[in-house]
Structure formats: structure tokens, C-alpha cells
Design a protein around this motif. Structure first.
Motif, PDB file in Angstrom:
ATOM      1  N   HIS A   1       0.601  21.108 -20.920  1.00  0.00           N
ATOM      2  CA  HIS A   1      -0.582  21.908 -21.236  1.00  0.00           C
ATOM      3  C   HIS A   1      -0.569  22.402 -22.683  1.00  0.00           C
ATOM      4  CE1 HIS A   1      -3.706  24.990 -20.878  1.00  0.00           C
ATOM      5  NE2 HIS A   1      -2.862  25.823 -21.465  1.00  0.00           N
ATOM      6  N   GLY A   2       0.598  22.811 -23.171  1.00  0.00           N
ATOM      7  CA  GLY A   2       0.707  23.360 -24.518  1.00  0.00           C
ATOM      8  C   GLY A   2       2.162  23.603 -24.852  1.00  0.00           C
ATOM      9  N   VAL A   3       2.396  24.294 -25.947  1.00  0.00           N
ATOM     10  CA  VAL A   3       3.774  24.570 -26.371  1.00  0.00           C
ATOM     11  C   VAL A   3       3.871  26.009 -26.876  1.00  0.00           C
ATOM     12  CG1 VAL A   3       4.328  22.184 -26.968  1.00  0.00           C
ATOM     13  CG2 VAL A   3       3.280  23.684 -28.689  1.00  0.00           C
ATOM     14  N   GLU A   4       5.109  26.505 -26.850  1.00  0.00           N
ATOM     15  CA  GLU A   4       5.395  27.803 -27.460  1.00  0.00           C
ATOM     16  C   GLU A   4       6.269  27.570 -28.691  1.00  0.00           C
ATOM     17  OE1 GLU A   4       7.397  32.199 -26.594  1.00  0.00           O
ATOM     18  OE2 GLU A   4       7.440  30.655 -25.029  1.00  0.00           O
ATOM     19  N   ALA A   5       5.884  28.162 -29.805  1.00  0.00           N
ATOM     20  CA  ALA A   5       6.621  28.010 -31.059  1.00  0.00           C
ATOM     21  C   ALA A   5       7.781  29.000 -31.088  1.00  0.00           C
ATOM     22  CB  ALA A   5       5.695  28.260 -32.248  1.00  0.00           C
TER      23      ALA A   5
ATOM     24  N   LEU B   1       0.752  28.042 -15.069  1.00  0.00           N
ATOM     25  CA  LEU B   1       1.595  27.296 -15.995  1.00  0.00           C
ATOM     26  C   LEU B   1       3.053  27.672 -15.783  1.00  0.00           C
ATOM     27  CD1 LEU B   1      -0.504  27.763 -19.274  1.00  0.00           C
ATOM     28  CD2 LEU B   1      -0.465  25.752 -17.780  1.00  0.00           C
ATOM     29  N   LEU B   2       3.952  26.721 -16.118  1.00  0.00           N
ATOM     30  CA  LEU B   2       5.387  26.944 -15.989  1.00  0.00           C
ATOM     31  C   LEU B   2       6.045  26.618 -17.328  1.00  0.00           C
ATOM     32  CD1 LEU B   2       6.019  25.142 -12.557  1.00  0.00           C
ATOM     33  CD2 LEU B   2       5.273  27.502 -12.957  1.00  0.00           C
ATOM     34  N   GLN B   3       7.163  27.286 -17.591  1.00  0.00           N
ATOM     35  CA  GLN B   3       7.896  27.051 -18.825  1.00  0.00           C
ATOM     36  C   GLN B   3       9.381  27.246 -18.558  1.00  0.00           C
ATOM     37  OE1 GLN B   3       6.761  29.654 -22.036  1.00  0.00           O
ATOM     38  NE2 GLN B   3       8.352  28.927 -23.436  1.00  0.00           N
TER      39      GLN B   3
ATOM     40  N   TYR C   1       9.564  23.732 -30.487  1.00  0.00           N
ATOM     41  CA  TYR C   1       8.461  23.934 -29.549  1.00  0.00           C
ATOM     42  C   TYR C   1       8.931  23.610 -28.144  1.00  0.00           C
ATOM     43  CZ  TYR C   1       5.842  23.923 -33.887  1.00  0.00           C
ATOM     44  OH  TYR C   1       5.396  24.205 -35.148  1.00  0.00           O
ATOM     45  N   GLN C   2       8.658  24.541 -27.201  1.00  0.00           N
ATOM     46  CA  GLN C   2       9.009  24.319 -25.797  1.00  0.00           C
ATOM     47  C   GLN C   2       7.726  24.090 -25.004  1.00  0.00           C
ATOM     48  OE1 GLN C   2      11.032  27.519 -23.685  1.00  0.00           O
ATOM     49  NE2 GLN C   2      12.220  26.004 -22.526  1.00  0.00           N
ATOM     50  N   PRO C   3       7.704  23.040 -24.171  1.00  0.00           N
ATOM     51  CA  PRO C   3       6.472  22.713 -23.437  1.00  0.00           C
ATOM     52  C   PRO C   3       6.114  23.761 -22.388  1.00  0.00           C
ATOM     53  CG  PRO C   3       7.963  20.830 -23.532  1.00  0.00           C
ATOM     54  CD  PRO C   3       8.738  22.014 -23.996  1.00  0.00           C
ATOM     55  N   LEU C   4       4.802  23.926 -22.167  1.00  0.00           N
ATOM     56  CA  LEU C   4       4.252  24.654 -21.032  1.00  0.00           C
ATOM     57  C   LEU C   4       3.511  23.619 -20.185  1.00  0.00           C
ATOM     58  CD1 LEU C   4       4.208  26.836 -23.544  1.00  0.00           C
ATOM     59  CD2 LEU C   4       2.912  28.196 -21.898  1.00  0.00           C
ATOM     60  N   VAL C   5       3.838  23.577 -18.870  1.00  0.00           N
ATOM     61  CA  VAL C   5       3.260  22.536 -18.008  1.00  0.00           C
ATOM     62  C   VAL C   5       2.464  23.182 -16.885  1.00  0.00           C
ATOM     63  CG1 VAL C   5       5.173  20.991 -18.546  1.00  0.00           C
ATOM     64  CG2 VAL C   5       5.285  22.425 -16.485  1.00  0.00           C
ATOM     65  N   ARG C   6       1.566  22.391 -16.337  1.00  0.00           N
ATOM     66  CA  ARG C   6       0.763  22.843 -15.211  1.00  0.00           C
ATOM     67  C   ARG C   6       1.627  22.926 -13.959  1.00  0.00           C
ATOM     68  NH1 ARG C   6      -3.872  25.565 -15.900  1.00  0.00           N
ATOM     69  NH2 ARG C   6      -5.131  24.622 -17.559  1.00  0.00           N
ATOM     70  N   SER C   7       1.397  23.968 -13.169  1.00  0.00           N
ATOM     71  CA  SER C   7       2.126  24.100 -11.914  1.00  0.00           C
ATOM     72  C   SER C   7       1.759  22.937 -10.993  1.00  0.00           C
ATOM     73  CB  SER C   7       1.774  25.434 -11.249  1.00  0.00           C
ATOM     74  OG  SER C   7       2.438  25.586 -10.023  1.00  0.00           O
ATOM     75  N   SER C   8       2.734  22.510 -10.216  1.00  0.00           N
ATOM     76  CA  SER C   8       2.585  21.420  -9.228  1.00  0.00           C
ATOM     77  C   SER C   8       2.485  20.057  -9.897  1.00  0.00           C
ATOM     78  CB  SER C   8       1.378  21.655  -8.299  1.00  0.00           C
ATOM     79  OG  SER C   8       1.560  22.881  -7.608  1.00  0.00           O
ATOM     80  N   THR C   9       1.499  19.847 -10.789  1.00  0.00           N
ATOM     81  CA  THR C   9       1.340  18.528 -11.407  1.00  0.00           C
ATOM     82  C   THR C   9       2.301  18.327 -12.567  1.00  0.00           C
ATOM     83  OG1 THR C   9      -0.315  19.293 -12.986  1.00  0.00           O
ATOM     84  CG2 THR C   9      -1.108  18.585 -10.820  1.00  0.00           C
ATOM     85  N   HIS C  10       2.736  19.406 -13.154  1.00  0.00           N
ATOM     86  CA  HIS C  10       3.653  19.388 -14.301  1.00  0.00           C
ATOM     87  C   HIS C  10       3.094  18.625 -15.495  1.00  0.00           C
ATOM     88  CE1 HIS C  10       7.129  19.987 -11.174  1.00  0.00           C
ATOM     89  NE2 HIS C  10       6.306  21.029 -11.251  1.00  0.00           N
ATOM     90  N   GLU C  11       1.787  18.635 -15.602  1.00  0.00           N
ATOM     91  CA  GLU C  11       1.144  18.060 -16.775  1.00  0.00           C
ATOM     92  C   GLU C  11       1.404  18.953 -17.992  1.00  0.00           C
ATOM     93  OE1 GLU C  11      -2.906  17.939 -15.683  1.00  0.00           O
ATOM     94  OE2 GLU C  11      -2.791  15.913 -14.855  1.00  0.00           O
TER      95      GLU C  11
END
Length: 668
Positions: free
Chosen positions: A418-422, A616-618, A406-416
């Protein structure tokens, strides 16, 4: 059927004609026999009447001698001849024709009186009554004259009847001869017709034999040679090949042929195969042989190839002739393929090796995306691994031996978070952990995409449930490829998995690709509508890499847009790349879509993208794909309080191949 009817009619008519000829021959023979019998009877009767005439005449002459004789010796002949014609008259009465019987009976009375008169004359002479002798002699002379006349008339009548019978027989024979000539002429015509029919039948039989041989040695759909004729011709050409000469074999395999079949139907696939066969045949020389080996695989046998370089040049020429668009069922299809080449006598020493080496080269061209490849000896091992890998991979999917990272997906700017890609991985027992790039071609070529996608969706939802139970609520994304989008049963399988793992549908995002939708937009849209009806979020993956997705953005029920990593990679190197990403982000927001920028592989790219307004960023700038436990540790170590889970969101992503793929690490 027409020839058979004509042949039967001609044979029947000929048989009738021959039967008529035989009948006429029998009739003519019988007629002639009857005529000859009648003539013979007439001749016999005439002879009897001649005897009557002759004996009456003799008796009369002896009467004259009797009257002149002066002794008993001179008178004796008359006495002996009296009644000599009586046996002839009795024969005529018993055996003659009706007219002869009547005439003979009448003549018997006259002849009886004549004989009586002669006996009376002899008795009178013995008594010496000369007057009585002379009187009886006169009476006998009159009777003899009458008898001779009647006998002569009957002789003439029988002669006439014999002539008539002969003429009638001749007339009958003449008519029979005319009939024989006519029937013979008709029979000759029928014989000629039968000969023509037999010749036509022979030619038809030979033509059918030729057609049978042609069908046995050629492909029924495309008309080119089949595998049997290719092997036969290959053996013959190799046996005649001079040491200084050479023979090349090309193996051609079409790209995305199954998509055409699945999308447009088998009829469209057949039309595509016909067009490919025509293109290859047009590129071939007169002595070259184009063959279809089965499915979408073709071969070209090319004699007179002096070296491997020439063989490669010929292969490239055929590849150019093969590739190009064509219209199938009103749809523009881009025809392309992979060409594998080998050559006899080196590196292939016989026909079996020539075919095997060309097959290895063809898969080398397909796997490497070269289009054309010449056989390399070091590719043999790879080919063997590929063949064994098909069975191993199928078994691994069935047993559930594949794993998901699983690779993380994070919020832009805050980099929180958000979810993952399988992203799927194959832990091979001998080769170690394999990335999708190493086994995805096998998946695509062997119809394993639906089974693999079902497995990844199952694992992703199960992991989501496990994380949620552990207090980590992460939406998850799974790739959904073209094969699943064309499967109307796919949404029902997703529903069953969602219910089994007790996951809210909104926690799942199905990522699809431009190419996956464009394979068959109508069928794909129906499947997407069903997924959306379940509550699953939809994302279009690798956006910007294609040229046709714009027109479908407004019609598809999308929630998210993922900008392709190849566009993101241009940001640090060109202002134009940054502008394109900004424009795509603005386009996604204008369509009310959440925008994900994938391929953020380093800090510089991350800093640039943070200013463009993406959601979102990945990428590797945040983390590589991780096993489930490591991902949970990473999330908590990063700051578990910053894990953002907006309501109603979950992610499932898809690639152009329709199966999960891992990103290629290009950054730290």
C-alpha cells in the motif's frame, strides 16, 4: 536615597552649627575687645581727670604755703606749679569722649582764670600789696574748690561709664555663652545623628558588599550556589578531605525541560527551575552545597561520603526527592531528571576529574534511562564519542549525508503493498550504518529535530517522485515530532517541498505521536490544521502507549491511527493483547479512521491480526526497512500488479521524539 538625604542634611546642619559657634566666638571676642578698649579709654580719661584734680589741689596747697612763707624760696613752688594741669586738659580736649571734651573745655576757662588769679597774686606779693594778695588768695581758693569738684564729678562719671561698659560686656558675653551652649548642644545632637548615619551607611555598605558577594556566588533565579562558588567550595572541601573520608558530587539534568520552555514559556521554565532547586535544597544536609551550573543542570556537593555505594544511595535519595509532579501555569508537569555521581578520592582524583566524571555518569544515566548512574571508567570513551557525535551529526544533516530507508505497509489479509514509511539512517564514516536509537538522544538534546525532519521529508518526497516517474506510485510516511508541531513555519516548509518535487499532497502522511500533541495541544492543533489544509494526511502514531490521547482523537483532524508495536507484541502471548488490539481497531473505525497495526514481526502475529479487521499492517513479517532501490526491487518481485494506491493517500509518520525512527526487529 533616604539615608543619603538624612546624611547630607545632618552634615549641612552640623556645618551651620559649627559656623555659628565660630561666629559667636568671633563676636564674643570682638565684643570683649571693644569693652576692654572702652574701659581702657575710660581709665585713661579718669587718670587725666585725676591728674587735673591732683594738680589743682597741689597748686592750692602751695598757695597756702606761699601765703605763710617769709622768703623767696618758700614762695617758689607756687610759682613753678601755676598752669601744671593745662597739658592734662589739652589731652582731654583732644582725646576724651564727647562729654569729656565739653567738660575739659569748660574747665579750661575756669582753670585759666584760676591760673591768672595766682599769677596776679604773685605779682601783688612782689609789689608788697598785702591786701591785693589776700583778695586774690580768697578768689583762688574759690576757683580751686570749683575745679576740684568738677574734676571729681568727671572722675566719678568715667568710673560709672567704665562699670556700665563692663556690665554691658558681661551681659553680652552671658548671652553669647547661652547661645554657645544651645548651639553646642544642637551640634552634639547633630554629631550623634551624623555618627548614626555614618554607622547606618557603613552597615548599608557592608550589607551591599555582602549582597554583591552573594550575587557573585549564587544563581540569580534559584538562589542556590553558582558554578563559581561550587568550584571554590569543591577546592576547599577536597583540600581538607581526610584519606579515610570522601566527597561525592551529583550532577542533575532535567528531562524534557525544553518542552516546558517551548510550550508554556520561559516564565514557566523559571518556575520549574526554582521548584527543582527547592527540592534539591530540602534533600540536602546542612553541609551539602546545591548549585545551578546553567540551564537545567544542577550539582550537589556532598562531603563525608565514605564509599561509592553510599554515594549511589545518596544519589538515589536526591533522585526520589527531585521526581514528582508540580503545577506550572495551571498545567500539571511531571518533573524528572538524570543524576550522575562521582566520588573523590576514587575514582576522581581531583576537582576537575570529579566534575568531568559526574558529567559522564549523568549522560550515562540519561542515555540508559537509569535515572541514577555512578561513574564508570568504560563510559569515558562513550562520552567522548557523544561529544564528537554532536558536531558530526549536525554537519551530516547540513551536508545531507543521512540516508532514508523505507519499510512497506501492506493491506490486511491480501498483503498488497500500500505504501512505505520513511526511516532515517546515519552512515557514519567510522562506525558504519547507525540506527536512530544510537543518535536520536543527540538529536533531541541539541535541537536538531526540525532540521532532521525537514531533511527526511525532502528525501521521502524526492524518492516518491523518482518512484512515480519509474511507474511505482507509493505513498510515503514521515515522522513529525513535537518540535515541528510547535513550529508555525513547518507547514510552509512542507508546502515548498511538495511543490518542488511535484507530489500530490495526499501522497504524504504526517505521523504524529500522542506526547507530541500533548506538549501544547493548542499550538499543535494549529499546525495540524495547516498541514491538513495543504491536503497532507495525518496519522497518530504509537497509539495505545499513552493515557491521554483518547480525549484528543475527536478534536484532531486525523485520517489514520497506528496501534503501537508494544500492544501488538502481546497478541501471540495473551488473549488480552488480542482483545486490546481488536478494541482499538474498532475504536479507530468508529472514528472513521484508517487503522494501521505496526509491529507485525512474525507469521503468527500476522495471522492473528488478519482476522481482526485492520486496514494496514507493518512489520518484519513482511520486510525490514530497505534502501530505495531494494524497496523497488522488493515491490516488483512481490507482484507489481498488486501495488495498491487508493486515490488521495500518502503517509508521513512521527515518533514520540518528533523525528523518524526505525522499528526494533523482534521477529525474523
Amino acid at each position: 536615597m533616604r539615608r543619603r538625604t538624612v546624611a547630607r542634611g545632618a552634615a549641612a546642619a552640623l556645618a551651620i552649627g559649627l559656623a555659628l559657634l565660630a561666629g559667636l566666638a568671633v563676636f564674643s571676642t570682638h565684643g570683649s575687645a571693644r569693652a576692654m578698649a572702652a574701659i581702657a579709654e575710660n581709665e585713661q580719661t579718669s587718670q587725666e581727670w585725676n591728674q587735673v584734680y591732683l594738680k589743682v589741689s597741689i597748686e592750692y596747697e602751695q598757695l597756702v604755703d606761699f601765703l605763710r612763707a617769709d622768703s623767696a624760696v618758700g614762695r617758689q613752688p607756687l610759682i613753678s606749679s601755676i598752669g601744671s594741669a593745662e597739658p592734662n586738659l589739652r589731652w582731654l580736649t583732644a582725646n576724651g569722649a564727647q562729654a569729656d571734651v565739653l567738660q575739659a573745655r569748660a574747665l579750661q576757662n575756669t582753670y585759666g582764670g584760676y591760673s591768672y588769679t595766682l599769677r596776679t597774686l604773685v605779682d601783688a606779693d612782689r609789689r608788697g600789696d598785702r591786701a591785693e594778695v589776700l583778695l586774690d588768695a580768697e578768689q583762688a581758693a574759690l576757683s580751686a574748690s570749683a575745679l576740684r569738684k568738677q574734676a571729681a564729678v568727671n572722675i566719678a562719671r568715667n568710673g560709672l561709664e567704665a562699670s556700665t561698659s563692663l556690665r554691658d560686656a558681661q551681659r553680652t558675653n552671658d548671652r553669647a555663652l547661652v547661645a554657645v551652649e544651645v548651639i553646642s548642644a544642637i551640634d552634639l545632637v547633630l554629631v550623634g545623628l551624623c555618627t548614626l548615619v555614618l554607622l547606618a551607611y557603613q552597615r548599608g555598605t557592608e550589607r551591599q558588599a555582602d549582597e554583591s558577594r552573594y550575587r557573585a556566588s549564587h544563581d540569580g533565579l534559584t538562589g542556590v550556589a553558582n558554578r563559581g562558588l561550587l568550584n571554590e567550595r569543591m577546592d576547599a572541601v577536597l583540600s581538607r578531605c581526610e584519606p579515610t573520608d570522601g566527597v561525592a558530587l551529583l550532577l542533575v539534568d532535567l528531562n524534557r525541560f525544553k518542552e516546558v520552555n517551548d510550550t508554556l514559556g520561559h516564565h514557566a521554565g523559571d518556575e520549574l527551575l526554582k521548584e527543582v532547586a527547592a527540592r534539591l535544597s530540602q534533600a540536602a544536609r546542612r553541609h551539602d552545597l546545591v548549585a545551578r551550573l546553567g540551564g537545567d543542570e544542577f550539582a550537589v556537593l556532598i562531603p563525608g561520603v565514605p564509599d561509592n555505594r553510599t554515594a549511589t544511595e545518596i544519589g538515589e535519595r536526591f533522585h526520589v526527592a527531585l521526581c514528582g509532579p508540580m503545577v506550572v501555569e495551571g498545567v500539571m508537569v511531571d518533573v524528572s531528571g538524570s543524576v550522575g555521581i562521582s566520588r573523590f578520592p576514587r575514582p576522581s582524583a581531583n576537582a576537575v576529574e570529579l566534575l568531568q566524571h559526574a558529567d559522564i555518569a549523568m549522560y550515562l544515566a540519561k542515555r540508559g534511562g537509569y535515572g541514577v548512574a555512578f561513574y564508570r571508567q568504560d563510559a569515558d570513551t562513550h562520552s567522548s564519542e557523544r561529544l564528537s557525535a554532536v558536531a558530526e551529526l549536525r554537519e551530516a544533516i547540513e551536508r545531507g549525508d543521512l540516508t532514508v530507508h523505507y519499510q512497506p505497509l501492506v493491506r490486511s489479509s491480501t498483503h498488497e503493498l500500500h505504501g512505505v514509511e520513511a526511516l532515517v539512517r546515519w552512515p557514519h564514516p567510522q562506525r558504519g550504518l547507525l540506527l536512530p536509537a544510537e543518535f536520536m538522544p543527540i538529536v533531541e538534546e541539541n535541537d536538531l529535530i526540525p532540521a532532521l525532519t525537514d531533511l527526511v521529508v525532502d528525501r521521502a518526497l524526492a524518492q516518491h517522485r523518482a518512484w512515480a516517474d519509474d511507474g511505482l506510485d507509493l505513498p510515503v510516511a514521515v515522522n513529525v515530532g513535537a518540535a515541528c508541531l510547535l513550529d508555525p513555519e513547518f507547514p510552509s516548509r512542507v508546502r515548498a517541498l511538495i511543490e518542488r518535487h511535484r507530489v500530490a499532497p495526499g501522497r504524504l502522511t504526517a505521523e504524529i505521536t500522542e506526547s507530541g500533541v500533548l506538549v501544547d495541544a493548542a499550538r499543535a492543533s494549529a499546525v495540524l490544521d495547516d498541514l491538513r489544509g495543504l491536503g497532507v494526511r495525518l496519522s497518530i502514531d504509537d497509539f495505545g502507549a499513552g493515557i491521554s490521547a483518547m480525549e484528543h482523537l475527536q478534536s484532531m483532524p486525523l485520517d489514520e491511527l497506528k496501534i503501537d508495536r508494544t500492544i501488538t507484541a502481546q497478541i501471540p502471548h495473551a488473549q488480552r493483547g488480542r482483545a486490546i488490539v481488536a478494541a482499538l481497531i474498532e475504536l479507530g473505525h468508529a472514528l472513521r479512521l484508517e487503522v494501521v497495526v505496526e509491529g507485525v514481526e512474525d507469521a503468527a502475529t500476522c495471522a492473528a491480526v488478519d482476522t481482526l479487521g485492520a486496514d494496514l499492517l507493518q512489520g518484519y513479517a513482511f520486510s525490514r526497512p530497505l534502501p530505495p532501490d531494494e524497496l523497488a526491487d522488493w515491490a516488483r518481485a512481490s507482484d507489481p500488479t498488486r501495488v495498491a494506491v487508493p486515490s488521495g493517500q500518502t503517509t508521513v509518520s512521527g515518533s514520540h521524539s518528533g523525528v523518524p525512527e526505525a522499528p526494533v526487529p523482534i521477529g525474523p
